[in-house]
Design an enzyme around this catalytic site. Structure first.
Site, short mmCIF file in Angstrom:
data_model
loop_
_atom_site.label_atom_id
_atom_site.label_comp_id
_atom_site.label_asym_id
_atom_site.label_seq_id
_atom_site.Cartn_x
_atom_site.Cartn_y
_atom_site.Cartn_z
CG LEU A 126 -1.69 1.27 1.50
CD1 LEU A 126 -2.62 1.61 0.33
CD2 LEU A 126 -2.48 1.16 2.79
CD GLN B 189 -1.30 1.79 -6.26
OE1 GLN B 189 -0.41 1.15 -6.82
NE2 GLN B 189 -2.26 2.40 -6.92
CD GLU B 190 -2.11 5.97 -1.12
OE1 GLU B 190 -2.15 6.39 -2.29
OE2 GLU B 190 -2.98 6.25 -0.27
CB SER B 191 4.58 7.53 -1.10
OG SER B 191 5.19 6.46 -0.37
CE1 TYR C 160 -4.69 4.19 4.43
CE2 TYR C 160 -4.14 4.84 2.19
CZ TYR C 160 -3.80 4.76 3.53
OH TYR C 160 -2.60 5.25 3.96
#
Length: 493
Positions: free
Chosen positions: A299, A302-304, A372
């Site tokens: 996660l 994927q985000e940063s 989220y």
């Protein structure tokens, strides 16, 4: 040591008596014994131990549901090859074999087809498709394949007489794909569904479908067992009618093409170079929340892309890309990588707890991660819409099919939270699923968890084949990651 522990755990879990059945012993009638003996290969499309330490796989799930529907116990027997499964079935050592193509085999009959596949030629990403096909058809290289694809190759040989191949008797598609990725084989012909899954783990390979026509998968049984064939036909009719088969296929294959080759190669490079800085914090987040650290790490990537300085145009920031509101709610400083990881993991768990009484796993996890990304309010709207459309609001496959509708006025105007870019959480979760699958192949869980043993389902593995998702025949992790990094550089150039 690992093989010893696996063998010991098998004896402890299933009892010595279960292992005493002689390989050549004729299976009792399933109708009399109320136990179905099923032959299956280990692999990501059939049966394996997943990242959470549970038995999984499309065939495992389907057989388990079939057995439950018919009040049967089921005994899976893991085999090293599909040809061995057919031979054992012809000797009546089992009632059923799963995971193979619909075919004509002496003494055997097939159930209802449930999945379309095709043969895929697998070759190095450094070779063009045109060059690969020419080498195969002109006999410039040997093609390695599995027994089930020999008829297709014999048909192709009529127009390409120079074609030649070798049949690998023991093994399955992923093992051949892996050997191509390692440079041990030039070419392999494998199942398309296995190739699509494996390309996320071996992005240095390419595939071509220009070899053989499509085939259908079906369960196979002795030809005398027409009663079992009828029950299988009834079962699949129900699975098709109520959408259960579609949802299962989506669970295992719905995300496999979301991450492209260059993204996967870049990810492998960052697993080697960047992840070690933060791994201990992801593991601490697991200890705090119970979530698999690899899911939290996927996660975060994927985000940063594991960048603690990341900032989005909408103001979310940090290694977990938290909004200011969420960071305050979790009482963390989102610009601090450690706090952001712990806070992000706690927030995921909070979202999962909100869904706890309604959605089963793994759907609950994917729904929580969609929330989220898009917010719980919009997820509630999507689930409401799913109900209106007579879909299952607890199924990620069904909810993701309606999420994109949240951008259309005729739908969002009738819902509480209004307009949303509903396609974005679908892409978000599917990409995350792929990153999680990849990471589970390269990184071990923080603790070993033995699969939960059901009272009605037993898995026997007399050859002690490795069943874990990250324990197939591979070079060690650093070597694999270094190989991937080199391939990434050559492909980019």
């Amino acid at each position: 040591m690992k093989r010893f522990l696996l063998a010991l755990s098998t004896l402890l879990l299933f009892g010595c008596g279960e292992m005493e059945q002689a390989p050549a012993q004729r299976a009792l009638s399933w109708a009399d014994s109320k136990e179905l003996i099923v032959l299956v290969q280990n692999g990501p499309t059939s049966l394996y131990v997943n990242a959470e330490g549970n038995y999984a796989g499309l065939e495992y799930d389907l057989i388990s549901k079939f057995a439950e529907r018919n009040a049967l116990k089921v005994r899976f027997q893991v085999s090293s090859s599909y040809s061995d499964m057919l031979a054992r079935l012809q000797r009546r050592e089992a009632h059923l074999a799963v995971g193979g193509p619909l075919d004509q085999v002496s003494g055997l009959i097939y159930g209802t087809p449930y999945q379309d596949v095709e043969a895929r030629l697998v070759f190095s990403g450094k070779t063009s498709e045109e060059t690969a096909l020419k080498a195969i058809k002109e006999g410039l290289a040997t093609l390695s394949t599995l027994p089930q694809y020999v008829p297709a190759l014999e048909k192709l040989k009529q127009t390409a007489p120079a074609l030649h191949w070798e049949v690998v008797g023991a093994g399955e598609s992923e093992a051949l794909i892996e050997q191509v990725a390692q440079g041990k084989l030039e070419f392999a012909l494998v199942d398309s569904h296995a190739a699509e899954v494996a390309q996320n783990y071996y992005p240095n390979i390419m595939t071509s479908s220009q070899i053989a026509s499509r085939q259908q998968l079906a369960w196979v049984m002795p030809e005398q067992d027409t009663e079992l064939q009828a029950k299988i036909s009834e079962f699949f009719q129900t699975q098709l009618a109520d959408g259960s088969l579609r949802r299962l296929l989506d669970r295992y294959y719905g995300h496999v093409n979301r991450v492209d080759q260059l993204d996967a190669l870049a990810y492998l490079g960052r697993i080697q170079n960047t992840l070690p800085r933060y791994k201990k914090w992801f593991k601490e987040a697991e200890a705090t929340t119970g979530l698999d650290w690899r899911l939290i790490a996927a996660l975060s990537y994927q985000e940063s892309h594991w960048n603690p300085e990341a900032v989005s145009p909408t103001g979310v920031r940090g290694i977990m890309m938290l909004t200011n509101e969420t960071a305050q709610r979790m009482n963390v400083d989102r610009t601090n990588a450690y706090q952001s990881i712990i806070g992000g993991a706690k927030y995921i768990q909070l979202l999962k707890d909100t869904l706890a009484d309604r959605a089963p796993e793994p759907d609950r996890t994917w729904l929580a991660l969609a929330a989220y990304n898009i917010g719980m309010g919009h997820l509630i709207d999507a689930r409401t819409l799913a109900v209106r459309m007579k879909k299952d609001p607890n199924s990620w496959a069904d909810v993701k099919s309606v999420l994109p509708l949240l951008r259309k006025p005729e739908y969002f105007s009738t819902l509480k939270y209004g307009y949303a870019r509903g396609g974005e959480p679908v892409i978000f979760v599917e990409s995350l699923q792929s990153y999680y699958d990849i990471l589970a192949r390269f990184e071990a869980p923080s603790k070993t968890v033995l699969p939960v043993v059901s009272e009605t389902v037993v898995v026997l593995n007399p050859e002690n084949l490795p069943l874990e998702i990250n324990s197939t025949l591979k070079p060690n992790r650093p070597e694999r990651l270094a190989m991937a990094g080199n391939d990434m550089q050559s492909i980019v150039r």
